[in-house]
Design a protein around this motif. Sequence first.
Motif, PDB file in Angstrom:
ATOM      1  N   GLN A 187      12.188  49.392 -14.750  1.00 44.71           N
ATOM      2  CA  GLN A 187      12.291  50.568 -13.488  1.00 44.71           C
ATOM      3  C   GLN A 187      12.240  49.866 -12.222  1.00 44.71           C
ATOM      4  O   GLN A 187      12.871  50.374 -11.346  1.00 44.71           O
ATOM      5  CB  GLN A 187      10.496  51.148 -13.626  1.00 44.71           C
ATOM      6  CG  GLN A 187      10.685  52.131 -15.024  1.00 44.71           C
ATOM      7  CD  GLN A 187      10.200  51.455 -16.033  1.00 44.71           C
ATOM      8  OE1 GLN A 187       9.629  50.232 -16.073  1.00 44.71           O
ATOM      9  NE2 GLN A 187      10.207  51.965 -17.306  1.00 44.71           N
TER      10      GLN A 187
ATOM     11  N   ALA B 291      15.763  49.001 -11.753  1.00 43.10           N
ATOM     12  CA  ALA B 291      16.664  50.388 -11.465  1.00 43.10           C
ATOM     13  C   ALA B 291      16.298  50.786  -9.947  1.00 43.10           C
ATOM     14  O   ALA B 291      17.170  51.211  -9.379  1.00 43.10           O
ATOM     15  CB  ALA B 291      16.325  51.303 -12.452  1.00 43.10           C
TER      16      ALA B 291
ATOM     17  N   THR C  47      23.956  48.630 -11.141  1.00 44.23           N
ATOM     18  CA  THR C  47      22.731  48.943 -11.697  1.00 44.23           C
ATOM     19  C   THR C  47      22.735  50.358 -12.468  1.00 44.23           C
ATOM     20  O   THR C  47      22.489  50.367 -13.720  1.00 44.23           O
ATOM     21  CB  THR C  47      21.578  49.090 -10.709  1.00 44.23           C
ATOM     22  OG1 THR C  47      21.345  47.441 -10.070  1.00 44.23           O
ATOM     23  CG2 THR C  47      20.432  49.380 -11.174  1.00 44.23           C
ATOM     24  N   ASN C  48      23.187  51.232 -11.536  1.00 47.53           N
ATOM     25  CA  ASN C  48      23.421  52.475 -12.287  1.00 47.53           C
ATOM     26  C   ASN C  48      24.602  52.533 -13.598  1.00 47.53           C
ATOM     27  O   ASN C  48      24.012  53.127 -14.411  1.00 47.53           O
ATOM     28  CB  ASN C  48      24.093  53.585 -11.145  1.00 47.53           C
ATOM     29  CG  ASN C  48      23.710  54.840 -11.680  1.00 47.53           C
ATOM     30  OD1 ASN C  48      22.454  55.324 -12.199  1.00 47.53           O
ATOM     31  ND2 ASN C  48      25.013  55.879 -11.313  1.00 47.53           N
ATOM     32  N   ASP C  49      25.499  51.756 -13.556  1.00 44.68           N
ATOM     33  CA  ASP C  49      26.125  51.747 -14.561  1.00 44.68           C
ATOM     34  C   ASP C  49      25.512  50.946 -15.810  1.00 44.68           C
ATOM     35  O   ASP C  49      25.584  51.376 -17.199  1.00 44.68           O
ATOM     36  CB  ASP C  49      27.508  51.146 -14.311  1.00 44.68           C
ATOM     37  CG  ASP C  49      28.510  51.775 -13.692  1.00 44.68           C
ATOM     38  OD1 ASP C  49      28.193  52.946 -13.283  1.00 44.68           O
ATOM     39  OD2 ASP C  49      29.339  51.151 -12.878  1.00 44.68           O
TER      40      ASP C  49
ATOM     41  N   PHE D 194      22.251  50.870 -16.619  1.00 49.57           N
ATOM     42  CA  PHE D 194      21.169  51.614 -17.011  1.00 49.57           C
ATOM     43  C   PHE D 194      21.774  53.095 -17.573  1.00 49.57           C
ATOM     44  O   PHE D 194      21.200  53.577 -18.564  1.00 49.57           O
ATOM     45  CB  PHE D 194      20.367  51.987 -15.723  1.00 49.57           C
ATOM     46  CG  PHE D 194      19.344  50.743 -15.755  1.00 49.57           C
ATOM     47  CD1 PHE D 194      18.012  50.584 -16.402  1.00 49.57           C
ATOM     48  CD2 PHE D 194      19.624  49.689 -14.818  1.00 49.57           C
ATOM     49  CE1 PHE D 194      17.343  49.416 -16.078  1.00 49.57           C
ATOM     50  CE2 PHE D 194      18.768  48.574 -14.689  1.00 49.57           C
ATOM     51  CZ  PHE D 194      17.644  48.698 -15.274  1.00 49.57           C
ATOM     52  N   THR D 195      22.712  53.671 -17.395  1.00 51.07           N
ATOM     53  CA  THR D 195      23.283  54.810 -17.772  1.00 51.07           C
ATOM     54  C   THR D 195      24.509  54.700 -19.105  1.00 51.07           C
ATOM     55  O   THR D 195      24.624  55.366 -19.833  1.00 51.07           O
ATOM     56  CB  THR D 195      23.472  55.798 -16.694  1.00 51.07           C
ATOM     57  OG1 THR D 195      24.699  55.043 -16.000  1.00 51.07           O
ATOM     58  CG2 THR D 195      22.411  56.125 -16.118  1.00 51.07           C
ATOM     59  N   LYS D 196      25.408  53.545 -18.461  1.00 52.54           N
ATOM     60  CA  LYS D 196      26.364  53.612 -19.713  1.00 52.54           C
ATOM     61  C   LYS D 196      26.716  52.091 -19.788  1.00 52.54           C
ATOM     62  O   LYS D 196      27.795  51.805 -19.360  1.00 52.54           O
ATOM     63  CB  LYS D 196      27.609  54.435 -19.004  1.00 52.54           C
ATOM     64  CG  LYS D 196      28.060  54.339 -17.630  1.00 52.54           C
ATOM     65  CD  LYS D 196      29.156  55.134 -17.427  1.00 52.54           C
ATOM     66  CE  LYS D 196      29.723  54.943 -15.893  1.00 52.54           C
ATOM     67  NZ  LYS D 196      29.023  55.417 -14.930  1.00 52.54           N
TER      68      LYS D 196
ATOM     69  N   GLU E 259      22.244  47.795 -24.326  1.00 58.20           N
ATOM     70  CA  GLU E 259      21.792  49.264 -24.317  1.00 58.20           C
ATOM     71  C   GLU E 259      20.280  49.041 -25.142  1.00 58.20           C
ATOM     72  O   GLU E 259      19.641  49.554 -25.140  1.00 58.20           O
ATOM     73  CB  GLU E 259      22.743  50.005 -25.118  1.00 58.20           C
ATOM     74  CG  GLU E 259      22.156  51.684 -25.212  1.00 58.20           C
ATOM     75  CD  GLU E 259      23.336  52.334 -26.103  1.00 58.20           C
ATOM     76  OE1 GLU E 259      22.694  53.447 -26.556  1.00 58.20           O
ATOM     77  OE2 GLU E 259      24.519  51.838 -26.327  1.00 58.20           O
TER      78      GLU E 259
ATOM     79  N   THR F  58      16.671  50.304 -23.630  1.00 57.05           N
ATOM     80  CA  THR F  58      16.173  51.603 -24.136  1.00 57.05           C
ATOM     81  C   THR F  58      14.787  51.110 -24.984  1.00 57.05           C
ATOM     82  O   THR F  58      14.265  51.661 -25.680  1.00 57.05           O
ATOM     83  CB  THR F  58      17.172  52.047 -25.085  1.00 57.05           C
ATOM     84  OG1 THR F  58      17.545  51.191 -26.070  1.00 57.05           O
ATOM     85  CG2 THR F  58      18.198  52.798 -24.529  1.00 57.05           C
TER      86      THR F  58
END
Length: 252
Positions: free
Chosen positions: A208, A211, A231-233, A235-237, A244, A248
């Motif tokens: 966290q 992020a 960072t956004n990529d 953590f999301t894709k 991943e 997760t």
Amino acid sequence: MKDIKIQVNDLSLYYGEKKALKEITMQVPANKVTALIGPSGCGKSTFLRCINRMNDLIPSVSITGQMLVEGVDIYDKNVDVVNIRKKIGMVFQKSNPFPKSIYENVIYGSRINGITDKRELDEIVETSLRQAAIWDELKDRLGDSALGLSGGQQQRLCIARTLAVNPDIILMDEPASALDPISTSKIEELVHELKEKYTILIVTHNMQQAARVSDHTAFFYMGELIEMGKTNDIFTKPEKKQTEDYITGRFG
């Protein structure tokens, strides 16, 4: 490239025969926060310490490859290590104030660099403590021992001490891991403000936190750089399944 602060090419690090970092190649952008994440023992702190050559202090270490800071290979034999370390400040996991006054802690590096003028030193103290967002808390206590401060205050004092010598790059090795949530959020806010002036790399175990504070994230696993991106990529894709699985919580 002007917007790339650190360029790493095929960097490997050995402890004796054991290869702890394996052919790391990455670019660290200027005036951004780059988080290094990964399970314990994956090489992220070792990599961080390559940037200011702190691993040189370990007798069995050898390094191959290139680490270019502003285009200069810092492992070139003609490079002045002292100068490198002046430009690259380090904040450790455990705050480590010296057993001196708050004032003397902040100006420690400036004194070593030969600054003796009282007015200049006073200015450095105020500017650095303001930048570390702790001037208002400490301005009436500058003569007090730094060891009397709370953990969070000590860590921000150590950040002020790092800023006082005007580095270009700040390395942070889990700077909030020993702190309570309120102190942690103060450190995170501070990191966010400091990137306007500095390039920051932060090792963190806390997903966290990575992020929240970073612009780019690099995921290390078993001495390898698995993936790096915005960072956004990450953590999301993420592009790699390993990344991943780690993000997760399937391993790590």
